[in-house]
Structure formats: C-alpha cells, structure tokens
Design a protein around this motif. Structure first.
Motif, PDB file in Angstrom:
ATOM      1  N   ILE A 100       9.795   0.514  -0.046  1.00 30.28           N
ATOM      2  CA  ILE A 100      10.753   1.342  -0.787  1.00 30.28           C
ATOM      3  C   ILE A 100      11.074   0.776  -2.170  1.00 30.28           C
ATOM      4  N   PRO A 101      11.515  -0.490  -2.266  1.00 29.32           N
ATOM      5  CA  PRO A 101      11.755  -0.969  -3.636  1.00 29.32           C
ATOM      6  C   PRO A 101      10.476  -1.016  -4.474  1.00 29.32           C
ATOM      7  N   TYR A 102       9.352  -1.306  -3.845  1.00 32.05           N
ATOM      8  CA  TYR A 102       8.099  -1.381  -4.599  1.00 32.05           C
ATOM      9  C   TYR A 102       7.692   0.001  -5.103  1.00 32.05           C
ATOM     10  N   ALA A 103       7.978   1.032  -4.328  1.00 34.24           N
ATOM     11  CA  ALA A 103       7.676   2.388  -4.796  1.00 34.24           C
ATOM     12  C   ALA A 103       8.466   2.679  -6.068  1.00 34.24           C
ATOM     13  N   GLY A 104       9.739   2.239  -6.084  1.00 33.69           N
ATOM     14  CA  GLY A 104      10.581   2.456  -7.257  1.00 33.69           C
ATOM     15  C   GLY A 104      10.042   1.736  -8.487  1.00 33.69           C
ATOM     16  N   ILE A 105       9.575   0.500  -8.277  1.00 31.69           N
ATOM     17  CA  ILE A 105       9.048  -0.280  -9.399  1.00 31.69           C
ATOM     18  C   ILE A 105       7.723   0.302  -9.873  1.00 31.69           C
ATOM     19  N   CYS A 106       6.831   0.589  -8.892  1.00 36.50           N
ATOM     20  CA  CYS A 106       5.500   1.100  -9.248  1.00 36.50           C
ATOM     21  C   CYS A 106       5.617   2.454  -9.946  1.00 36.50           C
ATOM     22  N   ALA A 131       0.838  -1.201   0.000  1.00 41.28           N
ATOM     23  CA  ALA A 131       0.000   0.000   0.000  1.00 41.28           C
ATOM     24  C   ALA A 131       0.874   1.253   0.000  1.00 41.28           C
ATOM     25  N   LEU A 132       1.856   1.267   0.900  1.00 42.56           N
ATOM     26  CA  LEU A 132       2.760   2.422   0.951  1.00 42.56           C
ATOM     27  C   LEU A 132       3.551   2.551  -0.352  1.00 42.56           C
ATOM     28  N   GLY A 133       4.051   1.421  -0.841  1.00 47.08           N
ATOM     29  CA  GLY A 133       4.850   1.427  -2.063  1.00 47.08           C
ATOM     30  C   GLY A 133       4.031   1.919  -3.249  1.00 47.08           C
ATOM     31  N   ALA A 134       2.767   1.464  -3.327  1.00 44.60           N
ATOM     32  CA  ALA A 134       1.924   1.846  -4.456  1.00 44.60           C
ATOM     33  C   ALA A 134       1.581   3.336  -4.402  1.00 44.60           C
ATOM     34  N   VAL A 135       1.231   3.819  -3.201  1.00 47.20           N
ATOM     35  CA  VAL A 135       0.904   5.239  -3.075  1.00 47.20           C
ATOM     36  C   VAL A 135       2.148   6.089  -3.351  1.00 47.20           C
ATOM     37  N   GLY A 136       3.285   5.669  -2.772  1.00 45.25           N
ATOM     38  CA  GLY A 136       4.535   6.386  -3.015  1.00 45.25           C
ATOM     39  C   GLY A 136       4.901   6.363  -4.491  1.00 45.25           C
ATOM     40  N   GLY A 137       4.765   5.179  -5.097  1.00 41.24           N
ATOM     41  CA  GLY A 137       5.079   5.037  -6.510  1.00 41.24           C
ATOM     42  C   GLY A 137       4.163   5.890  -7.363  1.00 41.24           C
ATOM     43  N   PHE A 138       2.905   5.968  -6.945  1.00 48.19           N
ATOM     44  CA  PHE A 138       1.928   6.759  -7.692  1.00 48.19           C
ATOM     45  C   PHE A 138       2.301   8.245  -7.671  1.00 48.19           C
ATOM     46  N   LEU A 139       2.697   8.717  -6.490  1.00 47.82           N
ATOM     47  CA  LEU A 139       3.101  10.129  -6.392  1.00 47.82           C
ATOM     48  C   LEU A 139       4.379  10.371  -7.206  1.00 47.82           C
ATOM     49  N   LEU A 140       5.325   9.441  -7.080  1.00 50.78           N
ATOM     50  CA  LEU A 140       6.578   9.595  -7.828  1.00 50.78           C
ATOM     51  C   LEU A 140       6.340   9.561  -9.335  1.00 50.78           C
ATOM     52  N   ALA A 141       5.349   8.780  -9.742  1.00 51.87           N
ATOM     53  CA  ALA A 141       5.062   8.666 -11.181  1.00 51.87           C
ATOM     54  C   ALA A 141       4.703  10.031 -11.778  1.00 51.87           C
ATOM     55  N   GLN A 142       4.135  10.920 -10.936  1.00 51.32           N
ATOM     56  CA  GLN A 142       3.728  12.238 -11.440  1.00 51.32           C
ATOM     57  C   GLN A 142       4.940  13.125 -11.756  1.00 51.32           C
ATOM     58  N   ILE A 143       6.081  12.806 -11.104  1.00 50.69           N
ATOM     59  CA  ILE A 143       7.277  13.622 -11.356  1.00 50.69           C
ATOM     60  C   ILE A 143       8.388  12.763 -11.938  1.00 50.69           C
ATOM     61  N   PHE A 144       7.983  11.663 -12.572  1.00 45.81           N
ATOM     62  CA  PHE A 144       8.961  10.690 -13.067  1.00 45.81           C
ATOM     63  C   PHE A 144       9.789  11.247 -14.220  1.00 45.81           C
ATOM     64  N   HIS A 145       9.297  12.309 -14.868  1.00 52.84           N
ATOM     65  CA  HIS A 145      10.045  12.883 -15.984  1.00 52.84           C
ATOM     66  C   HIS A 145      11.296  13.609 -15.515  1.00 52.84           C
ATOM     67  N   ILE A 146      11.380  13.892 -14.209  1.00 50.15           N
ATOM     68  CA  ILE A 146      12.564  14.568 -13.680  1.00 50.15           C
ATOM     69  C   ILE A 146      13.704  13.561 -13.560  1.00 50.15           C
ATOM     70  N   GLY A 147      14.836  13.845 -14.183  1.00 44.91           N
ATOM     71  CA  GLY A 147      15.961  12.909 -14.223  1.00 44.91           C
ATOM     72  C   GLY A 147      16.309  12.280 -12.881  1.00 44.91           C
ATOM     73  N   PRO A 148      16.665  13.087 -11.883  1.00 39.54           N
ATOM     74  CA  PRO A 148      17.077  12.508 -10.601  1.00 39.54           C
ATOM     75  C   PRO A 148      16.011  11.597  -9.972  1.00 39.54           C
TER      76      PRO A 148
END
Lengths: 217, 291, 506
Positions: C137-143, C83-100
């Motif tokens: 944490i790793p799941y956030a990266g994958i998601c 759940a945490l990984g998916a929500v984190g991944g979802f938020l990160l996906a919105q700024i995934f175009h940023i290189g770092p």
C-alpha cells in the motif's frame, strides 16, 4: 479534393506562421513543398494531418520512433488501428509470424532487412528515417504526408523511397529540400516564402533556376 | 522488446498472485498464545511443551504461536486466531472485555497473591523498606511492557497512590523496557535507576544466577494481587464440541509434570473465574488503561 | 557548530540563498539540540559494545535454525509487496492527474510500513496478507507519484505518427510506455531494495521475516547469531544484481506467494468490526448521537489526544528529525569521498562501497534498536541511527555524482580539492537529495517511537497497547497531515532554491 484550405492563417498556439493560405490537393497528385527551412512547410503539413488524419499516414521530421523498440515494432505501429489491443500486445511481447511476414518485405525493400529486430535507438539517422517510411507504407491509406522523408538518404536511396511511397499512396505530399529531386519526383510544386504560398505550379512547367527565388533573402 | 515481454508477464503474474489463498486454514487446530513477558527462547521452550501436553490430553491438535507484544496476544485472541491465552491480569481483563463469553478458567497457585518488586541500582544507595520508598522520586524509572499487570498496572497504581501524581511528573525519565527480563537487565546496567518487575521472573532469574546482587536489589514489594490466568474463548464449545472448555480446564489443572510447572514457574494450577479479577479491572479503570 | 549570533551575523552579510538555507537549518538543529535529551544512560556501554563486537567478529551461522527460510521469507514478502505496489502504483499513475487520487497517494505514503502492518494486524491478524499489504500500500502511493512524473516528463515522438483509430491501450504500450520503461524499471529495482529493508523490519511486529529473529537475538544478547543474520542480509543486498535477473523476476513473483508461510484464516467479521466499530471515537461509540453530552465528550477526547499526545509527540518528532537531518547532511558530506574517483583509488573505494552498503542496508529501525540496547533510552540512538543510514544513502548518491565533475588538470588535491573544487559543484545536488530525504527521515522518526523514544510513534504504540484503535487512527491521521505538510515545505524550498535531482532515488 482530398485536402483543402481556403484563406487560412496557420500556426501554433494562435501564433500564425502562414497567412491567407488557400490550397487544394486532389487525389492522385504528387506534391512537393519547397522553400527555406523555417518557411512553414512543417506547419502546413501538420495542419493537413490534423484536419485530414483519418486515412492519411504521417512521416514526421524527426522520424518519430520509439527508440527502445525494434524496427519491427516501430513498423508494426503502422497497423495498430487494424487489430485489437490484445493482439497488439501479443505482438509487442512475441512478434507473430504473419505480422513479421507483412513487415519484412517493406523493410527489406528499404534496405533494413538485417536490422529487423534491432532497437531503432541503435540505428543511424538515415536508417531511422527509413523505418518511419516503412511504418507509413505498412499503414497505407489514401495519402501520405512526409516532412523531409529523404533528408538523410543518398540519391539512390531517395529514389527507392520515393518510388515505394508513390506505389503505396495515390496521393503524396512531401516537404523536400532537394529541389532537383522534387522536380523529378512530383507532379506539382508548392513553394513557400514570407509566410505565404509564393509558387504553385505543375512540376513539368518549372526548372531548377525558376525556383531559386524561393531561397533568396 | 524483451523488457516489455517481462513487463506483460510480470503484471499478469502479480495479478494472479493477488488472488492466491496463501494461508492454509488450520481449521481444526486448537491454537493458544501467551503474553511475551520473558525471553522468547524460554517462552517457546515452555509453551511448545505445553502444546505437546495439551495435544495428548485433549486429543486435539494444539499449537502455540509466539507473538511480539501483549497487545498482539490480546488481538489474536480477540480475532479468534488463538482460542486460549496465558494472559497477565490486565491483558486477561482486556481480552475478556473484548470477547464476550470468554472465561478465565485456571490460574497458577501463586497468581492468587502476585507481587511486583520495585528494584533499584546499587548507585542509588536505597535500602529495602516495608513502606513505599518515597525516595525513588526524582530518579529514572522503567516499567516493563505497556500492557503488563505486574510491570505497569500495579506499579503505576502504587506510584500514583503514594505521590498523587502521574509517573512522568515524579520521575526524571519514564521508560517501558518491553518485558521483565529486560527491566532487570536495564536496572542492573544502570540505564535506569529504578524498575518494577514481576516477582516470579525476578526469583527465577535470581535462581538462574542472572542477577548480580551487588548491582541491583529489591527495595519494596507491593501488596498481593491476582495475576496470570488461562483465558478461553466461549465459542470453542461450538467449534470443537460441547464440554470442550471443561476439558481444557481439567487438562490445565492436571498439569503435574514438575519440569513443566517449574518452567512457568508455578507450584500448580488452580481453578479461576472472571470475578477473581475484579480488583484488576477496577485499578485499570482507575488509572484509565481501560475505558 | 557556530553560535547563533555568529550565524545571524553571517546571514546579514548576504550569502547565496543556498548557503543561507543551509545555515538556517544548522541553526535550527543547534537550537533543537539544546532541548533534546541525548544522554547515554547505560553506566557501562563499552562492555556491551565489546560483546557486540565479539559477536560481529565471530558470526554463528549455525545458531539460527532454518536461517535459509528466514531469508527466503524476507525476500518473499518484499517480492509480493513490491510487485503489488508497483502494479498498483502503475495503474494509479494513469489517473494521477485526478486530485483525490493524488491526495490519497500522498496520505497513503505518509504512513510508514510498520504502522500499516499494525493496522492490518488488527483486521487480518498475523497472516501473510498483513505483511504483503503493509508493503504494497505505501509503495503503491510512492510508485504512483514517481511513475506519473516519469510518464509526464517523457517526450513521446511516436505518438503523432500513430494511425488514426489506434486504441488507447495499444498506443500506451507501444508509443508511451517503452520510452520511459528503462527509468521505471530502474526505479522499481531500487524500490525492491527498499522493500527488502521494509520486509526485514516487519519482523519486529511478529511477521516471520528477518526482524523477528533479529529482535530475539539482540534482546537475548546472542550477538553472534544476530551478526550472522545481518551479514547474510548485507550479502543479499550487495549481490542483488546477480540474482535479481530480469528473466527470473516472473518466476520469483510466481513462486513468492507460496513461500510466505501459513497463518490463521482471515475472518471478514474482524475486518468489518475494525472498520465500523473499533476506529469510531469512543465517545461516539458509547454515547447516543443525539445527546449533547456525546459531542462535548468527543471534544474532550480529541482535545486530550491533541494536546497530551499528538502535540508533545510532534514536538519530539520535529526536534529529533531536524537534528537527524543536519547530522545526516554532515555525515553524507564526510562519507561521499570514500567512493569518489576524485579522492581515492580502486581498492579504498571498494572498501568505501562495502562500508556504505552496510550502513544503508541496515534499516534505521534496526540500527536504532541496536544503539538503544547499547546506550540506553534517549534521543541519541535515534539520531545516530537516522544519520548513519540516511547519510550513507546520500553519501552514495553524491559520491556517484561527484565522479561526473570535470576538473582542470592543475586542480589542487586533498582538502583543497574537496573544499574549493568538489564541494561547490556538488552542493546543490547534495541539498536536493537531502531535502528529498527530509520527509523520509520524518516518517522514520515517528516510527522510532515504537522503540520507546517519545515521538508520535510512541503514543500510537501506547494506544495500541491499550487496544484503543480509535486513538491509534486519530494519531495516525495527525501524523499524515504533519508529513504531508513537511513534504510540501520541502518541495517549496527545493523549487525556491531551484534544486532538482534526476534520479528521484534519494
């Protein structure tokens, strides 16, 4: 003037489809854009939408719906700009009575009353088109730009739709393929052919056969 | 629409879950652990009894938590998640090295002079000897845990001293079984030809009939060295009360229940100090297990 | 397997690039096999295997005290982590175009859950948060990656029709998200199944999940108990769709944090010490920064780690994973007909499904652990474990894909059907799945080092045993670079061969 273009080349990505276009549309006009498919009606409409989108509703050619959302939600999208994000999200999860009451009469008038909470992906092409029209009507504003909004409607429905649009919007600009309907409904006809405006005249002065040349090779 | 309801809902819940203090803070429970040098079931049985004994004797709620590795035992001690540890020589030295002020307070009577047995599978044909068995070179060899004194540190030290080379240059294969019970099982099954094992565990398993002398036998015994001890953190004095350390030491030294002692197995517990383990520290530095 | 000479002769005869690539990989694996240690070292593996079989045939559900609680906690860790990984991944996906952001996500998912757990054990100790973060944490990266790709590929027909002045949040949730929601939901459900496996494995480092008890049961030869635990786990995964109802997810996620069990209090000082002292390379920590000696010591330190540990570890990881990759491919091609409509009737297919579910539900780590007990230490247990688990996953995906193949009415049967009709049609898809899996196999191979196989994980585990966390982090950093490089290579090969999968679930 509500819309105005002066001697402009229009097209996508610098690839001009229309050349040297000059047109002015004032408040209160009902304009029908006619011409062969691919002539550039959609191009003209999308340029107008880009330039004058501020208080203008749009009915895209493919209806532009979110297929997994219901008719209510798709129509409600026409009022997203009036509410805050929190209220919008609330309506996404739990449609509020007040909003349903606002949406329902519009949808009923267009004959979709029994489909209010059906996902639009499950509707026929015509029903989807009317959902997009209901959305534009809920949005309201000075003008509506419609790209073939009655292409999938029968004669009776078309008249209902066009009446509803002209009641809501003082200015209406529609691309239309049914020339008879265009003559009946609009105050002004703009014909497009060979990358330019080939005809621009009050509807009252035109006859059906007078428009035939637009569709000839 | 329904699906989106779940999304909005789920996201809100997941966020609220993040802030939840899921741990109950057992502030006043005195917690200890032990290095997992044997089968877990046996350890649990033994140390649950010790916890009952300490709770009664100290008048403080005492709890044993099992860990999965020697390093985990040391880490838990270092992070103050346990305050007392039953460590081996090496893990104890490490723990005290990492926690200034901590102290070795008691050791088993036998731990003053602990030994490692080098054991071999019958197929090697090796016979017991008083001198270091140079013939084990070229065989496969298993240590116990990577962090064990009797299963790693001392045997590696004697291997290096006698062959003047690292174990992986002497043996065709070097493994780490994980604990002494497994070392015995692996050599007995022939998975490894030679192994190094804690002599107390060997004797205990021999007595319990778990060893088949036709398959596995002892070839060499190391000279004695100090091993297991109870080590306690220095700050228990402030967390409980002054004199708590002495009280724990007394309780350990007064552990007289023969069944409990037999489960270690130790004859009795006697006082110990950090300096008793100087030889272990020196050896550990010598073979670069502590820098 | 053909000889290298025959292979190179074949290569010269101009096969298609897909076949060429396959042959190169097979040839590389054959060469690796030559260097790998794949002996069975136990003298009598059969008697132990017999005892294990007896245990499987007579599972003892009463043996494990509180078996229900073990299962509940395994699910709870998976739920919270995913759940945490998916929500984190979802938020990160919105700024995934940023290189770092993209690079961080790549690095974060290159580190296996078990390594994350070992890192958090140092900072947080044996607390529920350690287990939850190790998954999250790793799941956030994958998601983040998968969600971002999904969002990017979505057609968004409603977007231009939105009224002028609609806020970004409203437009996102109304016009953007609903179109991709089904895909995101399916992917997250798949991730949850992975999360259950990850959660189970975390028990091996001391968290109160399935692996904790499984390790004890296997280690002590209580195979009836181990079998009971595993059977319950399989049933749990096989019935996932029945109990993981959309309406109940909210409730589950709400309740799960309370079921993680207790643990010691988290001390901020431990976290601070880990970040500011423990992971600083020893020569820097112990020397003064101005002294030249400090820096030459640092160079020695890094050189020693690089050449004595990282390099041999990487070589072993590479050897093992290349063999495992090819073995996985061969096994997948052999297994997929079991569940394919083209080859078998309803009942045999059902059995095939059960067989594949068992294989793919058992984490590689646990399979490798079992085979190690049986055959003794060598690369063989690891290769077989990786091939079985991943072969079953790809076999499942390819089997499903093969059902979509349309055959002419007079198509051949049996082996001819397989060789002439089905295989040529599914081969591209199969390779795509396999290359997607490459990075996963590599990461798993590294982690198997914890069990004693001399891959990178072995050296990480050794430094951990010495509580030398600076070395641990250095080795993990090298592993990240290694993994990201393999991922890039796999992407390159996929794009050159124009392979793509729609599911992204391989």
């Amino acid at each position: 003037m509500l819309f105005e273009l002066a001697n402009e080349d229009l097209g996508y990505d610098g690839d001009a489809v229309l050349h040297g276009i000059s047109i002015g549309i004032s408040k209160g006009e009902r304009v029908a854009l006619v011409g062969e498919s691919g002539a550039g009606k959609s191009t003209l409409l999308s340029v107008l939408q880009d330039r004058y989108g501020g208080n203008t509703a749009l009915i895209p050619q493919q209806a532009g719906l979110v297929r997994s959302l219901s008719v209510f939600h798709n129509v409600y999208m026409g009022s997203l700009h009036r509410h805050g994000a929190a209220y919008n999200l609330l309506n996404l999860a739990w449609p509020q009575k007040a909003e349903v009451a606002r949406v329902r009469p519009i949808v009923e008038r267009l004959g979709l009353g029994d489909k209010l909470f059906v996902p639009t992906g499950e509707l026929s092409g015509g029903q989807q088109q009317r959902t997009a029209i209901a959305r534009a009507i809920l949005q309201g504003g000075d003008a509506v730009l419609g790209d073939e909004p009655v292409s999938a409607a029968d004669n009776h429905q078309s008249r209902v739709i066009l009446a509803a649009l002209s009641e809501t919007f003082t200015t209406v600009v529609l691309a239309m393929h049914d020339v008879d309907l265009a003559l009946e409904f609009s105050t002004r006809i703009v014909g497009i052919k060979d990358g330019g405006i080939a005809l621009d005249a009050p509807a009252a002065e035109l006859t059906r056969s007078g428009l035939d040349f637009l569709y000839r090779k | 629409m329904n699906r989106l309801k779940h999304l909005v809902f789920g996201a809100a819940l997941a966020f609220s879950a993040m802030g939840l203090p899921a741990q109950q803070v057992l502030a006043e429970t005195f917690v200890f652990t032990a290095i997992p040098d044997e089968n877990e079931a046996r350890l649990r049985e033994r140390f649950d009894k010790v916890a009952v004994y300490l709770t009664k004797t100290l008048g403080v709620e005492t709890k044993y938590i099992p860990v999965k590795s020697y390093a985990a035992a040391v880490t838990a001690f270092r992070n103050n998640q346990v305050q007392l540890g039953w460590f081996g020589g090496l893990s104890g030295v490490r723990a005290r090295h990492l926690v200034p002020g901590s102290e070795a307070i008691a050791q088993g009577f036998e731990d003053q002079a602990f030994e490692t047995y080098f054991i071999v599978h019958a197929s090697t044909g090796l016979k017991p000897s008083a001198d270091f068995p140079a013939a084990i070179a070229g065989k496969t060899f298993t240590f116990g845990s990577k962090g064990s004194t009797s299963g790693r540190l001392m045997p590696e030290y004697y291997v290096r001293q006698n062959f003047k080379a690292a174990p992986n240059r002497i043996f065709t294969k070097v493994g780490f079984s994980g604990n002494h019970s497994k070392t015995i099982a692996l050599v007995q099954s022939g998975a490894y030809q030679v192994g190094a094992v804690n002599f107390k565990v060997w004797e205990n398993e021999l007595k319990a009939g778990k060893i088949d002398p036709k398959k596995v036998s002892v070839v060499w015994k190391t000279p004695p060295y100090p091993d297991y001890q109870w080590t306690i953190r220095g700050d228990v004095e402030t967390r409980w009360k002054a004199g708590f350390k002495a009280k724990v030491r007394e309780a350990l030294l007064n552990m007289k229940d023969p069944d409990l002692l037999a489960s270690f197995p130790r004859k009795s517990f006697i006082p110990a100090s950090n300096s008793d383990y100087k030889p272990i520290l020196d050896v550990a530095k010598l073979i670069d297990l502590i820098s | 397997m053909s000889s290298p000479q025959a292979l190179s002769a074949n290569l010269r005869r101009g096969y298609s690039p897909v076949v060429k690539t396959s042959l190169i990989f097979v040839a590389v694996a054959a060469v690796c096999l030559f260097f790998a240690d794949i002996s069975i070292t136990t003298l009598d593996p059969w008697s132990e295997m017999g005892r294990m079989a007896q245990g499987v045939l007579a599972p003892d559900f009463t043996a494990v005290a509180g078996i229900g609680m073990i299962i509940v906690q395994t699910i709870a860790f998976a739920l919270c982590g995913v759940a945490l990984g998916a929500v984190g991944g979802f938020l990160l996906a919105q700024i995934f175009h940023i290189g770092p952001v993209r690079w961080t996500c790549a690095a974060v998912r290159a580190i296996h859950e078990l390594f994350w757990a070992l890192i958090f054990l140092q900072m947080l100790g044996l607390t529920p948060l350690t287990g939850v973060l190790a998954i999250a944490i790793p799941y956030a990266g994958i998601c983040a990656k998968v969600y971002a790709e999904t969002l990017e590929e979505a057609e968004l027909p409603a977007l231009p029709a939105l009224p002028f002045g609609t806020g970004i949040i409203s437009s996102f949730f109304f016009a953007r998200l609903p179109d991709v929601w089904v895909h995101i939901k399916n992917y997250t459900a798949y991730r949850f199944e992975c999360g259950l496996r990850s959660s189970a494995v975390l028990g091996f480092v001391g968290l109160p999940t399935l692996g904790f008890y499984l390790e004890t049961a296997f280690g002590e030869g209580n195979y009836s108990e181990a079998a009971a635990l595993l059977i319950i786990f399989y049933v749990l995964i096989a019935t996932l769709r029945l109990w993981m109802r959309p309406k109940l997810i909210g409730l589950y996620v709400l309740v799960a944090p309370f079921l993680l069990g207790g643990g010691a209090a988290i001390d901020m000082r431990n976290i601070a010490r880990f970040l500011t002292v423990d992971i600083v390379p020893a020569p820097l920590r112990n020397g003064s920064l101005g002294a030249g000696k400090t820096w030459s010591n640092l160079a020695d330190w890094a050189g020693m780690l690089l050449f004595d540990q990282a390099l041999p570890g990487m070589v072993a990881t590479l050897l093992l994973s290349q063999i495992a990759l090819v073995a996985t491919g061969i096994l997948a091609l052999a297994l997929f007909p079991l569940i394919s409509e083209k080859f078998f009737g309803r009942l045999p297919r059902l059995l095939g499904h059960v067989f594949l579910v068992v294989l793919r539900s058992t984490p590689e780590f646990i399979l490798a652990y079992i085979f190690l007990q049986l055959w003794g230490p060598s690369m063989l247990p690891a290769i077989v474990a990786l091939a079985l688990h991943n072969g079953a996953i790809i076999g499942h995906l390819v089997g499903r894909f093969s059902d979509q193949v349309r055959l002419r009415p007079d198509s051949p049967r049996g082996l001819n059907l397989y060789g002439f009709e089905i295989l040529p049609r599914i081969y591209g898809q199969f390779l795509a799945f396999l290359f997607y899996r490459w990075e996963v196999i590599m990461r798993e191979t590294a982690i198997l080092g914890i069990l004693g196989i001399a891959t990178l994980g072995f050296y990480v585990d050794s430094s951990l045993a010495d509580i030398r966390l600076d070395r641990v982090m250095f080795l993990i950093a090298i592993m990240v670079i290694f993994n990201v490089a393999v991922d890039a290579l796999s992407r390159h090969i996929r794009s050159r061969l124009r392979l793509s999968t729609q599911t992204g679930q391989a």
